[in-house]
Design an enzyme around this catalytic site. Structure first.
Site, PDB file in Angstrom:
ATOM      1  CB  SER A   1      33.089  55.226  50.574  1.00  9.38           C
ATOM      2  OG  SER A   1      33.387  53.869  50.525  1.00  9.38           O
TER       3      SER A   1
ATOM      4  CG  HIS B   1      38.223  54.706  51.451  1.00  9.87           C
ATOM      5  ND1 HIS B   1      37.490  54.230  52.520  1.00  9.87           N
ATOM      6  CD2 HIS B   1      37.397  54.618  50.383  1.00  9.87           C
ATOM      7  CE1 HIS B   1      36.291  53.876  52.104  1.00  9.87           C
ATOM      8  NE2 HIS B   1      36.202  54.095  50.822  1.00  9.87           N
TER       9      HIS B   1
ATOM     10  CG  ASP C   1      38.358  54.981  55.857  1.00  7.82           C
ATOM     11  OD1 ASP C   1      38.607  56.120  55.428  1.00  7.82           O
ATOM     12  OD2 ASP C   1      38.393  53.963  55.133  1.00  7.82           O
TER      13      ASP C   1
END
Ligand code: ARG
Length: 702
Positions: free
Chosen positions: A637, A80, A221
């Protein structure tokens, strides 16, 4: 004896819960006794080894984290995080986002336009320099934390000329503790970053928005890129002659797994937290920022979903912004609930009272009155600030309104004065702007979106002046305005009259917004911002004086360390969540109708054949994701999850919905970090994707 023991145990537990959590700023490691807490929690590295990890973790694409996993510049982050960049490179024919990409050799690593990766190369505290300059310029707390002010000081700092020789190095001054401390951060930015591995969307984002912010999870992810540089190792624009960046240090990878209770730490670049807000500030943030964003966001998302159903090309055009908005709206909605459930505003009220008492006892008048001043500030501005935010998310997004207000004003003035030359001149500019602004958008689509957003504005804005704000009649703009087309505008400009101009829907709307938004709401917003900066600085100084500067500063996109443990949790009464998931769980979630839960056929094949390569756990099962109680937020992230020896055991990619109040307070019972197991990552890139040529570069520890 028994009593003493329980007291001791209670104290120990208080320390233990206090110890986990916190996004620590390593510059304060000694002062805040961080090394001791880390070792007590289970770290098995010395300080030097720990600090050296910093060279292996950098900032990816300006807003995420990535880590170096080979001496030849391979970096790992989240899918992402690469999303927008890979989206921009994708077409319907060659869709690297939807279908994924697995390079099979270095020659197949592809250029990613505009993607950058930065290492921190030096840090120094510059609090005294910033304060001195602020005093000289008589700058208030707001000005001295502004980009422009801090940049002007950074530019003057010529001390680090030796760093400049590295190439691509820039200095930035960042405010800490609400403007009470400042650090200059030197970073080296690389501009040739290439795509190596990006799993297909139905693998990397299996579960889509439904699973986002939710445990249990089953997606890996992640994505892998490689940094390229000149043969001397300097940053350069993309070029065929560039070579993989050599790094002396990279992070080792552990294939041994982990157990519940194991030590874990995460290094990365968390973006923003607000853990030192007064009760009224927190309430303002919830009611006047988060709430209007959710109010306008939900119907907008629904409208976007319908649009994306229309065609594949529409989906491709919209899906990047759509995913971003989904993520924010779910985050903010969850935060509103969590702040309410944990009664955080009441808790902050108690902290406010303690601070006021402390200020009185110390005879510090500024401190003793700061809470009251903050309360008054928001009491007098709440409705205006709410409307202002809602306006920006509804009415203010109308693309028909893209002509600069100053230009409309200038044309009106020229008409009023009857100055023919000026009129022609401004008219020309107006026409140019109009042509540029209508070229990029679909008027029908804009009108259909505004049909959804305007009622949200009308039904929720609070002030009388907002209610009276004329809501543009789209029929009017599309059929009657002189701005309905280039030709009608040209025709008007040939023989303009002031009478026709002042009754045009675009002008009427402009005037009405100018008097309410620009002349009333904006000044209020600016005034509150300025006063808040001043008061916040005092408030945070007070809290830190009270606790002896022992807690970490709020996140601000600088490099931080958080440590804790692999840990399960109980989200609500009678419900217990395990700390890890297995690939089999993906098939339990599978749906034939919801594309977000469609299982990738090759994943099924490999699963059915139990082809887990060398990546299964001791029992031969494929572990997918796991939980730790590390304290992270957006910006983290892609961060590496490290074990006690500093080896990668996972990559962090999400938080859990129950603890979305975490930007305001770390909750050890509830806050969890959701990570992809590194063995699942390797299985995906190797067994599933076939990018096996990178394996020899990795420092795999079995
Ligand atoms: N919640 C994650 C974060 O804010 C982003 C997850 C992206 N995935 C998604 N399905 N939207 O870091």
């Amino acid at each position: 004896m028994h009593r003493l023991f329980t007291l001791f145990a209670a104290l120990l537990m208080a320390c233990a819960t206090y110890a986990d959590g916190g996004m620590w700023w390593l510059q304060l490691m000694e002062q805040q006794h961080l090394a001791d807490s880390l070792r007590a929690a289970g770290l098995r590295m010395n300080n030097d080894e720990l600090l050296r990890l910093r060279d292996c973790v950098g900032q990816f694409g300006g807003g995420c984290t990535a880590e170096v996993i080979s001496h030849d510049g391979l970096i790992m982050t989240n899918n992402h995080c690469g999303y927008s960049f890979v989206h921009a490179m994708s077409t319907l024919e060659q869709n690297y986002l939807k279908d994924g990409y697995f390079a099979k050799s270095r020659e197949e690593e592809i250029q990613v336009p505009r993607l950058t990766f930065s290492f921190v190369v030096d840090i120094e505290e510059v609090t005294e320099e910033v304060k001195a300059e602020a005093k000289r310029q008589e700058a208030d707390a707001y000005t001295m934390q502004s980009r422009r002010f801090l940049r002007s000081i950074a530019e003057k700092m010529q001390r680090k000329t030796e760093l400049k020789a590295m190439g691509g190095v820039s200095a930035e001054i960042v405010s800490f503790y609400g403007g009470n401390r400042f650090y200059a951060i030197y970073t080296q930015t690389f501009r040739d970053v290439r795509l190596v591995v990006n799993p297909p969307l139905n693998v990397a984002q299996f579960g889509g928005d439904g699973d986002n912010w939710v445990w249990p999870r089953h997606n890996p992810d992640f994505a892998i890129f490689r940094v390229y540089a000149t043969s001397e190792g300097k940053p350069a624009d993309y070029s065929q002659t560039n070579v993989p960046l050599h790094r002396d240090r990279c992070l080792p990878i552990s294939l041994k797994g982990y157990e519940e209770g194991d030590f874990s730490m995460i290094m990365g670049f968390p973006g923003s937290t607000s853990r030192y807000l007064s009760a009224s500030q927190l309430k303002h943030e919830m009611e006047n920022v988060y709430r209007p964003i959710v109010l306008a966001g939900e119907p907008q998302l629904e409208w976007e979903r319908d649009q994306m159903e229309l065609s594949d090309s529409m989906r491709l055009a919209m899906q990047d912004d759509h995913m971003g908005l989904q993520n924010t709206v779910k985050n903010f909605g969850g935060a509103l609930k969590a702040v309410e459930r944990t009664r955080l505003v009441d808790e902050r009220r108690a902290a406010d009272e303690a601070l006021t008492r402390y200020g009185r006892e110390k005879g510090d008048k500024e401190l003793a009155s700061v809470v009251q001043k903050l309360d008054e500030l928001y009491a007098t501005s709440a409705d205006t600030l709410f409307d202002f935010m809602l306006y920006y998310r509804t009415l203010g997004t109308d693309e028909e309104r893209r002509l600069p207000g100053e230009l409309l004003d200038a044309y009106y003035e020229a008409l009023r004065k009857g100055d023919i030359n000026l009129r022609a001149q401004v008219g020309d500019t107006l026409l140019k702007y109009f042509e540029a602004s209508i070229s990029g958008f679909d008027r029908g689509q804009n009108a259909s979106r505004m049909a959804v957003l305007l009622p949200i504005w009308a039904d929720n804005c609070r002030l009388e002046s907002s209610k009276n704000l004329l809501i543009a009649n789209f029929e009017g703009i599309m059929y009657q305005s002189i701005f309905r087309s280039k030709d009608t505008l040209k025709e008007f400009l040939r023989k303009p009259t002031i009478e026709r101009w002042v009754e045009d829907p675009i002008w009427v709307q402009h005037i009405s917004e100018k008097t309410t938004i620009r002349e009333k709401y904006l000044p209020c917003y600016m005034r509150v911002g300025r006063q808040e900066a001043e008061l916040s600085r005092t408030y945070q100084r007070g809290l830190m004086e009270m606790n002896g500067w022992s807690t970490p500063p709020d996140a601000n996109f600088t490099q931080r360390l958080t440590y804790g443990h692999v840990k399960a949790y109980s989200p609500r009464d009678a419900v217990h969540y395990d700390y890890r998931t297995f690939l089999g769980g993906m098939f339990e979630k599978e749906s034939k109708t919801d594309p977000d839960y469609a299982v990738n056929p090759r994943v099924r094949e490999l699963y059915d054949a139990r082809q887990f390569g060398t990546y299964a756990n001791k029992e031969g099962r494929m572990q997918t994701d796991f939980l730790t109680d590390n304290d992270i937020t957006g910006g983290n992230s892609g961060s590496p999850v490290l074990n006690a020896r500093g080896e990668i055991i996972g990559v962090a990619f999400d938080g859990n919905i129950e603890s979305l109040s975490s930007d305001f307070k770390y909750d050890p019972q509830m806050q969890r970090c959701i990570n992809a197991d590194i063995r699942y990552v390797l299985w995906t890139l190797d067994t599933f994707g076939g990018s096996s040529y990178i394996l020899p570069e990795l420092d795999l520890r079995r």
